[in-house]
Design an enzyme around this catalytic site. Structure first.
Site, PDB file in Angstrom:
ATOM      1  CD  GLU A 104      -2.003   1.182   2.975  1.00 32.81           C
ATOM      2  OE1 GLU A 104      -1.031   1.556   3.866  1.00 32.81           O
ATOM      3  OE2 GLU A 104      -2.992   2.568   3.348  1.00 32.81           O
ATOM      4  CG  ASP A 129       1.884  -7.771   6.186  1.00 33.00           C
ATOM      5  OD1 ASP A 129       2.532  -8.080   7.382  1.00 33.00           O
ATOM      6  OD2 ASP A 129       2.404  -5.708   6.575  1.00 33.00           O
ATOM      7  CG  MET A 171       6.486  -9.664  11.044  1.00 33.23           C
ATOM      8  SD  MET A 171       6.548  -9.213   9.421  1.00 33.23           S
ATOM      9  CE  MET A 171       8.965  -9.104  10.345  1.00 33.23           C
ATOM     10  N   GLY A 172       1.857  -8.049  11.321  1.00 34.27           N
ATOM     11  CA  GLY A 172       1.036  -8.295  11.291  1.00 34.27           C
ATOM     12  C   GLY A 172       0.514  -7.165  11.636  1.00 34.27           C
ATOM     13  NE  ARG A 173       3.774  -2.159  10.214  1.00 35.98           N
ATOM     14  CZ  ARG A 173       4.749  -2.186   9.042  1.00 35.98           C
ATOM     15  NH1 ARG A 173       4.775  -0.598   9.950  1.00 35.98           N
ATOM     16  NH2 ARG A 173       5.112  -1.264   8.026  1.00 35.98           N
ATOM     17  CD  GLN A 275       5.248 -14.312  10.315  1.00 37.14           C
ATOM     18  OE1 GLN A 275       5.422 -13.417  10.486  1.00 37.14           O
ATOM     19  NE2 GLN A 275       3.953 -14.748   9.087  1.00 37.14           N
ATOM     20  NE  ARG A 276      10.079  -8.553   5.790  1.00 38.61           N
ATOM     21  CZ  ARG A 276      10.026  -6.972   6.334  1.00 38.61           C
ATOM     22  NH1 ARG A 276       8.894  -7.059   6.972  1.00 38.61           N
ATOM     23  NH2 ARG A 276      11.075  -7.202   7.082  1.00 38.61           N
TER      24      ARG A 276
HETATM   25  O1  F6P Z   1       5.445  -5.350   5.529  1.00 34.19           O
HETATM   26  C1  F6P Z   1       4.996  -5.506   6.124  1.00 34.19           C
HETATM   27  C2  F6P Z   1       5.550  -6.228   8.063  1.00 34.19           C
HETATM   28  O2  F6P Z   1       6.489  -7.661   7.402  1.00 34.19           O
HETATM   29  C3  F6P Z   1       4.702  -6.490   8.481  1.00 34.19           C
HETATM   30  O3  F6P Z   1       3.808  -6.919   8.455  1.00 34.19           O
HETATM   31  C4  F6P Z   1       5.719  -6.418   9.785  1.00 34.19           C
HETATM   32  O4  F6P Z   1       5.251  -4.945  10.783  1.00 34.19           O
HETATM   33  C5  F6P Z   1       6.758  -4.737   9.457  1.00 34.19           C
HETATM   34  O5  F6P Z   1       6.664  -5.012   7.650  1.00 34.19           O
HETATM   35  C6  F6P Z   1       8.551  -5.133   9.660  1.00 34.19           C
HETATM   36  O6  F6P Z   1       8.972  -4.114   8.888  1.00 34.19           O
HETATM   37  P1  F6P Z   1      10.719  -3.803   9.356  1.00 34.19           P
HETATM   38  O7  F6P Z   1      11.333  -5.073   8.540  1.00 34.19           O
HETATM   39  O8  F6P Z   1      10.517  -2.624   8.802  1.00 34.19           O
HETATM   40  O9  F6P Z   1      10.642  -4.210  10.826  1.00 34.19           O
END
Ligand code: F6P
Length: 343
Positions: A104, A129, A171-173, A275-276
């Site tokens: 977004e 997300d 994750m998931g703000r 998770q990423r």
């Molecule tokens: O990209 C979204 C997200 O993965 C969220 O779910 C998480 O809160 C945030 O990024 C974390 O971001 P950063 O890598 O900046 O800590």
């Protein structure tokens, strides 16, 4: 003269980005375009940090997590002179169009540059997300949930041995898709998401019920959940106005509450950025490839201001404005569905 296209990736990295870049570049070469990688999202466009992409750069990207272009959470509209510098880079490099891959925030900038500055831009839907509107799925989500689901299996193993409640914080703000899917796909006994006021008493009763049957229980909680009476600390905001959750550990607070209210020993784990990364699932690889290809086709058709989106099993063009108007949240139907499994 061949057209020059710039590609950038912005926001949090995730699985599927590299396959999407690969798809876009392969299709671009069908049109004899020259392709430039813009390093670290909008930051690279502001700072004129670009490099030419060849087939060798992308051919081995299909199974790699992350983004070989680099990423950042830079918002040119929040930096003095940022938009002007970005526009200068476009002119200096002679870029005919830009493909922005992001969620977004990144695509919100793309949409604004298209509307207000008439930049030729298209988008591809990235975010673990899965909270981008106008598309059924975003790439990155499936791999992130798969990673969390695998980790839940380990929590289940140890929870069963020690007769504990095990909590996984994911994750998931702002949206609970990751928690919801992780919980349902791993047989969790309760899920807490930011869209819903936590029902602490209901949860504790359910955990006691489950515990009396199988002597352990599993909970998944989104990092963005706010618990009544728990101070969530001072929140820092990023350039897009979103919370930076560096210090909060909602899993820990939740565990304390569960132990206090149920008397059951409880432990928590935070999967966080694990998770990423890892190995992109087949779904993310395919969605990445398909949306990358479609985005380049939109450029060829000069159909700017659009994003390649997944609707059903089709990849279609939707407007960037529609995709970024508001984030897609978990709705009541999904919550009703989830409750079927909390018995
Ligand atoms: O990209 C979204 C997200 O993965 C969220 O779910 C998480 O809160 C945030 O990024 C974390 O971001 P950063 O890598 O900046 O800590």
């Amino acid at each position: 003269m061949s057209k020059r296209i710039g590609i950038l990736t912005g926001g949090g990295d995730c699985c599927g980005l590299n396959p999407a870049i690969r798809g876009a570049v392969y299709r671009a070469f069908d049109y004899h375009y020259e392709v430039f990688g813009i390093r670290d999202g909008w930051k690279g466009l502001i700072e004129s940090n670009l490099f030419k992409i060849d087939l060798e750069d992308v051919e081995e990207l299909i199974d790699k997590a992350g983004t070989f272009l680099g990423t950042s959470r830079t918002n040119p509209f929040k930096i003095e002179g940022g938009v002007e510098s970005a526009l200068n880079t476009i002119t200096n490099y002679g870029l005919d169009a830009i493909l922005a891959m992001g969620g977004e925030d990144t695509l919100g900038v793309a949409s604004k540059l298209f509307r207000e500055k008439k930049v030729n831009i298209v988008g591809a839907p990235k975010t673990m997300d899965n909270d981008l509107s106008a598309t059924d799925f975003t790439f990155g989500f499936d791999s992130a949930v798969t990673r969390a689901m695998e980790a839940m299996k380990s929590l289940e193993d140890t929870g069963r041995s020690h007769h504990r409640v095990m909590i996984m914080e994911v994750m998931g703000r702002h949206a609970g898709w990751v928690a919801l899917y992780t919980g349902l796909a791993s047989g969790a006994d309760w899920v807490l998401i930011p869209e819903e006021e936590p029902d602490v008493d209901g949860m504790c009763k359910q955990l006691q019920r489950v515990y009396s049957r199988k002597k352990y229980a599993l909970v998944v909680v989104s990092e963005g959940v706010k618990l009544p009476g728990v101070d969530s600390g001072k929140e820092e905001l990023d350039q897009f106005g979103h919370m930076i959750l560096k210090k909060r550990e909602i899993g820990q607070s939740l565990g304390d509450i569960i132990t206090e209210k149920t008397g059951i020993e409880t432990r928590h784990a935070v999967i966080g950025h694990m998770q990423r990364g890892g190995i992109p699932t087949v779904f993310d690889r395919m969605l990445g490839l398909r949306t990358g290809v479609k985005a380049m086709e939109l450029i060829e058709e000069q159909d700017f201001g659009k994003m390649a989106a997944m609707k059903g099993n089709e990849i279609v063009a939707v407007s960037l404005e529609e995709a970024t108007k508001e984030i897609k949240k978990v709705d009541q139907e999904w919550l009703k569905f989830a409750r079927i499994f909390f018995k």
